[in-house]
Design a protein around this motif. Structure first.
Motif, short mmCIF file in Angstrom:
data_model
loop_
_atom_site.label_atom_id
_atom_site.label_comp_id
_atom_site.label_asym_id
_atom_site.label_seq_id
_atom_site.Cartn_x
_atom_site.Cartn_y
_atom_site.Cartn_z
N ARG A 244 0.88 -1.18 0.00
CA ARG A 244 0.00 0.00 0.00
C ARG A 244 0.92 1.23 0.00
NH1 ARG A 244 -3.07 -3.37 -0.63
NH2 ARG A 244 -5.06 -3.92 0.37
N TYR A 245 0.78 2.14 -0.98
CA TYR A 245 1.61 3.34 -1.00
C TYR A 245 0.81 4.48 -1.61
CZ TYR A 245 5.76 6.33 -1.30
OH TYR A 245 6.67 7.35 -1.12
N ILE A 246 0.50 5.48 -0.79
CA ILE A 246 -0.32 6.61 -1.26
C ILE A 246 0.58 7.73 -1.77
CG2 ILE A 246 -2.00 8.37 -0.50
CD1 ILE A 246 -2.91 6.28 1.66
N SER A 248 1.62 10.12 0.23
CA SER A 248 1.48 11.18 1.23
C SER A 248 1.89 10.56 2.55
CB SER A 248 0.03 11.65 1.36
OG SER A 248 -0.36 12.47 0.30
N MET A 249 3.01 11.06 3.12
CA MET A 249 3.51 10.42 4.35
C MET A 249 2.43 10.35 5.42
SD MET A 249 6.66 11.54 6.80
CE MET A 249 7.55 10.32 7.77
N VAL A 250 1.68 11.43 5.60
CA VAL A 250 0.65 11.46 6.65
C VAL A 250 -0.34 10.31 6.45
CG1 VAL A 250 -1.35 12.72 7.50
CG2 VAL A 250 0.80 13.91 7.20
N ALA A 264 8.20 3.09 4.88
CA ALA A 264 9.63 3.39 4.75
C ALA A 264 9.90 4.37 3.61
CB ALA A 264 10.41 2.10 4.47
N TYR A 265 10.90 5.21 3.84
CA TYR A 265 11.52 5.98 2.76
C TYR A 265 13.02 5.84 2.97
CZ TYR A 265 11.34 8.74 -1.36
OH TYR A 265 11.40 9.14 -2.69
N PRO A 266 13.59 4.73 2.39
CA PRO A 266 15.01 4.42 2.65
C PRO A 266 15.96 5.39 1.96
CG PRO A 266 13.81 2.56 1.64
CD PRO A 266 12.95 3.78 1.49
O1 LIG Z 1 6.93 10.53 -4.57
P1 LIG Z 1 7.87 9.92 -3.60
O2 LIG Z 1 9.33 10.05 -3.97
O3 LIG Z 1 7.52 8.51 -3.25
O4 LIG Z 1 7.74 10.77 -2.24
C1 LIG Z 1 6.56 10.74 -1.50
C2 LIG Z 1 6.87 11.35 -0.16
O5 LIG Z 1 7.18 12.73 -0.36
C3 LIG Z 1 6.26 13.56 0.33
O6 LIG Z 1 5.22 13.93 -0.51
C4 LIG Z 1 7.08 14.77 0.79
O7 LIG Z 1 6.33 15.62 1.33
P2 LIG Z 1 6.01 17.12 0.79
O8 LIG Z 1 4.86 16.96 -0.14
O9 LIG Z 1 5.70 17.83 2.02
O10 LIG Z 1 7.23 17.65 0.10
C5 LIG Z 1 5.73 12.67 1.46
O11 LIG Z 1 4.46 13.02 1.89
C6 LIG Z 1 5.69 11.29 0.79
O12 LIG Z 1 5.83 10.24 1.72
#
Ligand SMILES: O=P(O)(O)OC[C@H]1O[C@](O)(COP(=O)(O)O)[C@@H](O)[C@@H]1O
Length: 336
Positions: A244-246, A248-250, A264-266
């Motif tokens: 599952r990957y949206i 949006s970190m939140v 994770a964001y390695p």
């Molecule tokens: O598109 P990627 O490289 O997977 O990054 C997604 C990550 O980057 C972010 O959008 C970074 O946040 P911002 O939108 O505040 O810059 C996180 O919410 C999300 O987890």
């Protein structure tokens, strides 16, 4: 709806924080006032996110770029201003760090308080135009020397935060917050404009069945990271984890806190320190995860033990269920 279904004793976020404060005889009420300012900021952003398309608040802010090189969305800029004004006018803040501002904001003497707020006013904004969940992330430090707030008051390990939280703007606005004594969740009742306690004492499951990572970066991953995620997909004799990957970190962390598993964001060959920023993304989310019984690591060390050198520093992050994180720690130990 019969009378009996109507709860007449609602627990709002403000009431809950006040109850919490009463347990600390030395408390001055400043933190409650500050959290009310954070609430106001989130309610204001929630309204604008909900009406973004109607108010023509979608799209770019005319080519403006933030310190991370991201093109700023109109809502990024508006949300940032909303928060800075709400926090400054609370009279409880000395230093602010925002994802949208290159430099830290040192509040002028006459309105300065004893707390520092680090925040990402609109996380996941790359998803906003598609109406996907976005959020606000924040962390609060108490300044070391009450006479003077400086940038050194935020270049500190995440474990020294006194409050961490996020507000997710989706089907409803959910505020998840910890004052260092467990994690509670509140849902915004738009009719009365109050965050109501709906998720008391959130406990992340010990182990999950879901992994959340941008596999589009897999070719850049180090061996330990590749081995770990393959171990979740190509399992012997047990069901593989679901992906599952949206983006949006939140939203991805919110699901992980409630359902368990790992987000994770390695770090990788392309992004040596990963993508997410320590102060206003990784630290607050690691703080909440630990307070909910989970863990957060870079692979090599506890995220909350790192000391940032600069306010927009990045770090790798693996957070989630305790047993899942112990698996990745074990693999990194073997590879180091
Ligand atoms: O598109 P990627 O490289 O997977 O990054 C997604 C990550 O980057 C972010 O959008 C970074 O946040 P911002 O939108 O505040 O810059 C996180 O919410 C999300 O987890």
């Amino acid at each position: 709806m019969s009378e009996k279904n109507i709860t007449t004793d609602i627990i709002t976020l403000t009431r809950h924080v006040l109850d919490e404060q009463r347990k600390h005889k030395e408390a001055s009420g400043d933190l409650t006032i500050l959290l009310n300012a954070v609430q106001l900021g989130c309610k204001f952003v929630a309204t604008n996110v909900r009406k973004a398309r109607l108010l023509n608040l979608v799209g770019l802010a005319g080519g403006a770029v933030n310190v991370s090189g991201d093109e700023q969305k109109k809502l990024d800029v508006i949300s940032n201003e909303i928060f800075i004004n709400a926090l400054r006018s609370s009279g409880r803040v000395a230093v602010m760090v925002s994802e949208e501002d290159e430099d830290a904001i040192i509040v002028e003497e006459e309105t300065r308080g004893k707390y520092c707020v680090v925040f990402d006013p609109l996380d996941g904004s790359s998803n906003i135009d598609a109406g996907v969940n976005v959020g606000t992330i924040f962390g609060i430090y108490k300044i070391k020397d009450e006479s003077n707030g400086t940038i050194s008051d935020v270049l500190r390990p995440g474990r020294e935060m006194v409050v961490a939280g996020y507000c997710m703007y989706g089907s409803s606005a959910n505020m998840i917050i910890s004052v260092g004594n467990g994690v509670n969740g509140y849902t915004l009742d738009n009719a009365i404009g109050e965050f109501i306690l709906t998720h008391p004492n959130i406990q992340i499951p010990q182990r999950g069945k879901i992994y959340s990572v941008n596999e589009g970066n897999a070719k850049y991953w180090d061996e330990a990271c590749t081995e770990y995620f393959n171990s979740l997909k190509f399992t012997e004799g047990k069901n593989p984890y679901s992906a599952r990957y949206i983006g949006s970190m939140v939203a991805d962390v919110h699901r992980t806190l409630l359902y368990g598993g790992i987000f994770a964001y390695p770090a990788d060959k392309k992004s040596k320190n990963g993508k997410l920023r320590m102060l206003y993304e990784c630290f607050p989310m690691a703080f909440l995860t630990e307070q909910a019984g989970g863990k957060a690591t870079t692979g090599k060390e506890r995220v909350l033990d790192i000391t940032p050198q600069k306010i927009h520093d990045r770090c790798p992050i693996f957070l989630g269920s305790k047993e899942d994180i112990e698996d990745i720690e074990e693999i990194y130990k073997r590879h180091n």
